[in-house]
Design a protein around this motif. Structure first.
Motif, PDB file in Angstrom:
ATOM      1  N   UNK A 126       0.794  -1.224   0.000  1.00  0.00           N
ATOM      2  CA  UNK A 126       0.000   0.000   0.000  1.00  0.00           C
ATOM      3  C   UNK A 126       0.829   1.278   0.000  1.00  0.00           C
ATOM      4  N   UNK A 127       2.139   1.181   0.254  1.00  0.00           N
ATOM      5  CA  UNK A 127       2.955   2.383   0.474  1.00  0.00           C
ATOM      6  C   UNK A 127       2.992   3.316  -0.741  1.00  0.00           C
ATOM      7  N   UNK A 128       3.309   2.837  -1.964  1.00  0.00           N
ATOM      8  CA  UNK A 128       3.348   3.772  -3.099  1.00  0.00           C
ATOM      9  C   UNK A 128       1.999   4.457  -3.336  1.00  0.00           C
ATOM     10  N   UNK A 129       0.918   3.692  -3.243  1.00  0.00           N
ATOM     11  CA  UNK A 129      -0.406   4.270  -3.463  1.00  0.00           C
ATOM     12  C   UNK A 129      -0.769   5.309  -2.420  1.00  0.00           C
ATOM     13  N   UNK A 130      -0.451   5.035  -1.165  1.00  0.00           N
ATOM     14  CA  UNK A 130      -0.744   5.996  -0.099  1.00  0.00           C
ATOM     15  C   UNK A 130       0.040   7.292  -0.287  1.00  0.00           C
ATOM     16  N   UNK A 131       1.319   7.166  -0.652  1.00  0.00           N
ATOM     17  CA  UNK A 131       2.144   8.362  -0.824  1.00  0.00           C
ATOM     18  C   UNK A 131       1.721   9.145  -2.064  1.00  0.00           C
ATOM     19  N   UNK A 132       1.407   8.436  -3.146  1.00  0.00           N
ATOM     20  CA  UNK A 132       0.942   9.115  -4.359  1.00  0.00           C
ATOM     21  C   UNK A 132      -0.383   9.818  -4.120  1.00  0.00           C
ATOM     22  N   UNK A 133      -1.305   9.154  -3.457  1.00  0.00           N
ATOM     23  CA  UNK A 133      -2.636   9.714  -3.274  1.00  0.00           C
ATOM     24  C   UNK A 133      -2.596  10.988  -2.443  1.00  0.00           C
ATOM     25  N   UNK A 134      -1.750  11.015  -1.411  1.00  0.00           N
ATOM     26  CA  UNK A 134      -1.671  12.220  -0.582  1.00  0.00           C
ATOM     27  C   UNK A 134      -1.096  13.386  -1.385  1.00  0.00           C
ATOM     28  N   UNK A 135      -0.136  13.115  -2.259  1.00  0.00           N
ATOM     29  CA  UNK A 135       0.426  14.172  -3.105  1.00  0.00           C
ATOM     30  C   UNK A 135      -0.626  14.677  -4.083  1.00  0.00           C
ATOM     31  N   UNK A 136      -1.402  13.769  -4.661  1.00  0.00           N
ATOM     32  CA  UNK A 136      -2.451  14.167  -5.602  1.00  0.00           C
ATOM     33  C   UNK A 136      -3.527  15.004  -4.914  1.00  0.00           C
ATOM     34  N   UNK A 137      -3.927  14.584  -3.722  1.00  0.00           N
ATOM     35  CA  UNK A 137      -4.922  15.359  -2.982  1.00  0.00           C
ATOM     36  C   UNK A 137      -4.397  16.748  -2.642  1.00  0.00           C
ATOM     37  N   UNK A 138      -3.122  16.832  -2.259  1.00  0.00           N
ATOM     38  CA  UNK A 138      -2.534  18.129  -1.935  1.00  0.00           C
ATOM     39  C   UNK A 138      -2.466  19.016  -3.170  1.00  0.00           C
ATOM     40  N   UNK A 139      -2.161  18.448  -4.322  1.00  0.00           N
ATOM     41  CA  UNK A 139      -2.128  19.219  -5.561  1.00  0.00           C
ATOM     42  C   UNK A 139      -3.489  19.842  -5.857  1.00  0.00           C
ATOM     43  N   UNK A 140      -4.549  19.118  -5.533  1.00  0.00           N
ATOM     44  CA  UNK A 140      -5.904  19.594  -5.809  1.00  0.00           C
ATOM     45  C   UNK A 140      -6.410  20.569  -4.750  1.00  0.00           C
ATOM     46  N   UNK A 141      -6.122  20.282  -3.482  1.00  0.00           N
ATOM     47  CA  UNK A 141      -6.760  21.001  -2.385  1.00  0.00           C
ATOM     48  C   UNK A 141      -5.877  22.041  -1.703  1.00  0.00           C
ATOM     49  N   UNK A 142      -4.577  21.749  -1.594  1.00  0.00           N
ATOM     50  CA  UNK A 142      -3.649  22.691  -0.946  1.00  0.00           C
ATOM     51  C   UNK A 142      -2.353  22.725  -1.753  1.00  0.00           C
ATOM     52  N   UNK A 143      -2.379  23.293  -2.963  1.00  0.00           N
ATOM     53  CA  UNK A 143      -1.242  23.184  -3.881  1.00  0.00           C
ATOM     54  C   UNK A 143       0.054  23.801  -3.375  1.00  0.00           C
ATOM     55  N   UNK A 144      -0.015  24.695  -2.385  1.00  0.00           N
ATOM     56  CA  UNK A 144       1.210  25.280  -1.847  1.00  0.00           C
ATOM     57  C   UNK A 144       1.806  24.452  -0.713  1.00  0.00           C
ATOM     58  N   UNK A 145       1.148  23.363  -0.376  1.00  0.00           N
ATOM     59  CA  UNK A 145       1.565  22.579   0.788  1.00  0.00           C
ATOM     60  C   UNK A 145       1.861  21.126   0.427  1.00  0.00           C
ATOM     61  N   UNK A 146       2.301  20.886  -0.799  1.00  0.00           N
ATOM     62  CA  UNK A 146       2.524  19.505  -1.240  1.00  0.00           C
ATOM     63  C   UNK A 146       3.630  18.838  -0.421  1.00  0.00           C
ATOM     64  N   UNK A 147       4.738  19.559  -0.203  1.00  0.00           N
ATOM     65  CA  UNK A 147       5.830  18.984   0.574  1.00  0.00           C
ATOM     66  C   UNK A 147       5.395  18.707   2.009  1.00  0.00           C
ATOM     67  N   UNK A 148       4.631  19.623   2.598  1.00  0.00           N
ATOM     68  CA  UNK A 148       4.161  19.411   3.966  1.00  0.00           C
ATOM     69  C   UNK A 148       3.186  18.245   4.037  1.00  0.00           C
ATOM     70  N   UNK A 149       2.318  18.111   3.024  1.00  0.00           N
ATOM     71  CA  UNK A 149       1.398  16.971   2.995  1.00  0.00           C
ATOM     72  C   UNK A 149       2.180  15.666   2.921  1.00  0.00           C
ATOM     73  N   UNK A 150       3.241  15.653   2.107  1.00  0.00           N
ATOM     74  CA  UNK A 150       4.099  14.476   2.022  1.00  0.00           C
ATOM     75  C   UNK A 150       4.752  14.193   3.366  1.00  0.00           C
ATOM     76  N   UNK A 151       5.222  15.257   4.039  1.00  0.00           N
ATOM     77  CA  UNK A 151       5.855  15.088   5.356  1.00  0.00           C
ATOM     78  C   UNK A 151       4.875  14.532   6.373  1.00  0.00           C
ATOM     79  N   UNK A 152       3.659  15.057   6.358  1.00  0.00           N
ATOM     80  CA  UNK A 152       2.660  14.578   7.312  1.00  0.00           C
ATOM     81  C   UNK A 152       2.263  13.138   7.025  1.00  0.00           C
ATOM     82  N   UNK A 153       2.307  12.735   5.756  1.00  0.00           N
ATOM     83  CA  UNK A 153       2.001  11.341   5.451  1.00  0.00           C
ATOM     84  C   UNK A 153       3.120  10.426   5.929  1.00  0.00           C
ATOM     85  N   UNK A 154       4.374  10.885   5.814  1.00  0.00           N
ATOM     86  CA  UNK A 154       5.490  10.126   6.392  1.00  0.00           C
ATOM     87  C   UNK A 154       5.287  10.010   7.906  1.00  0.00           C
TER      88      UNK A 154
END
Length: 401
Positions: free
Chosen positions: A312-340
């Motif tokens: 599930x790891x690649x899908x979970x990490x990809x999905x959080x980045x995609x959601x951030x791109x749509x909903x909080x585009x300035x916070x993609x790196x932070x969304x990735x960090x929070x998913x880690x």
């Protein structure tokens, strides 16, 4: 990333460093009996080497992202690997269990920021349709570490003492440092500045919050069992210590297979793929609760768990980045960090629950409690699917945009 650099080499460098980091994250799983004997602690206390490490990543990923967001990516990777090496050398020389845990925390700080930055780089250097596969390639370092690094570290610990296992990990870290120096470009673009407000924006978005909870509970469910896999194999399934080393190698191969398949399946429709993966994991854990005392059936179920554990790891990490791109585009790196962080909330929660279960109920109950965590994640996934439906062509746009 500039055009003169081949993305494949960048992914290769990230995978090498991920190998080093992956080896240290789970090395104590194979060393648990040795740590119990060396420091005269119980099994639940030894499990802190996993849960404390996870907590270090959980806190360190967003905090280090805030502190290092404007640093040159190449220089940041150098600093990350140096910090990683220092943490493992501290663990190797620890005179007390407390100092061992301190070394684990130092290494965990490096781990959290590495995975945050590396995931975004991996997703950015390839075509959109291959982003999950690129993340899977980067995470291959983790899975290869499970295949070879963890069993080899366990064998080294059994032959020469657990301290040599951490020295071994430190040497791998040096190789990772050199790989990053030569293979990661020195002019990678800087992401948008990470801010505390970015954390709030991510955590107050319903879809992103649900996705983070799915990561924590779904991924963490395995660790109720995996943290105590060595004693489970030895005490309940009656495998010898030397056989456990070989079993960990085969388990790692299953993890590598699952990670590769998971990356491919999640490229197009991460949500649907994740629901199927977690359903398979839930069933496997329930089966393990029945076969856990069987020499051969228990082993086969453990190996099946390996396929689903990291799938599930690649899908979970990809999905959080995609959601951030749509909903909080300035916070993609932070969304990735929070998913880690969420991955490691799951590890800490799962290993902590596993410690309490083994102490109060016994090892045989760990699969039941792990299955409970995964079941909750499936309910949350249904919530995400429901939240995605109002969008036009919901499953396509929400998941593939």
């Amino acid at each position: 990333m500039t055009k003169q650099f081949n993305p494949s080499w960048t992914l290769f460098a990230l995978a090498i460093s991920a190998f080093a980091i992956g080896a240290t994250e789970f090395i104590s799983v194979g060393l648990m009996p040795l740590l119990v004997s060396s420091f005269h602690i119980n099994l639940a206390q030894a499990g802190l080497t996993v849960s404390i490490y996870a907590i270090g990543i959980m806190i360190g990923a967003p905090v280090m992202t805030l502190l290092t967001g404007r640093l040159n990516r190449h220089r940041l990777m150098m600093l990350i690997m140096i910090l990683f090496i220092i943490g493992n050398l501290l663990a190797a020389s620890a005179p007390t269990f407390g100092i061992l845990l301190a070394g684990r925390v130092v290494a965990a700080l490096a781990h959290g920021i590495f995975m945050t930055v590396a995931s975004v780089i991996a997703a950015d250097v390839v075509a959109p349709a291959k982003r999950a596969s690129a993340i899977a390639i980067m995470f291959t370092g983790l899975t290869v570490a499970t295949v070879t690094g963890v069993p080899l570290g366990t064998m080294i610990g059994q032959l020469g003492g657990w301290r040599w296992s951490f020295i071994f990990i430190s040497l791998i870290g040096v190789i990772g440092l050199l790989a990053d120096y030569w293979l990661i470009p020195r002019n990678l673009p800087l992401p948008s500045k990470a801010t505390v407000r970015g954390i709030i924006r991510v955590l107050t978005n319903p879809q992103l919050l649900f996705a983070l909870l799915v990561t924590a509970l779904g991924y963490g469910g395995t660790f109720v069992v995996y943290t105590y896999l060595s004693p489970l194999l030895e005490q309940q399934m009656h495998w010898s210590a030397s056989a456990v080393v070989l079993i960990l190698v085969v388990y790692g191969l299953m993890v590598a297979l699952g990670n590769t398949l998971g990356g491919r399946w999640a490229n197009a429709r991460p949500l649907i793929a994740l629901f199927k993966m977690f359903s398979g994991l839930l069933v496997t854990l329930l089966i393990l609760s029945i076969t856990g005392h069987s020499h051969w059936l228990g082993l086969l179920t453990v190996l099946l768990m390996g396929i689903f554990a990291f799938m599930n790891v690649p899908g979970l990490q990809l999905y959080i980045v995609q959601l951030a791109e749509q909903n909080t585009p300035h916070d993609i790196t932070m969304a990735s960090a929070l998913n880690i962080s969420a991955f490691n909330v799951g590890i800490a929660l799962g290993s902590g629950i596993g410690g309490q279960v083994t102490t109060n109920l016994g090892l045989g109950w760990t699969p039941i409690f792990g299955a409970g965590m995964v079941a909750v994640s499936l309910v949350l996934l249904l919530g995400l699917i429901w939240l995605a439906r109002p969008a036009k062509d919901a499953d396509q746009n929400c998941v593939q945009n």
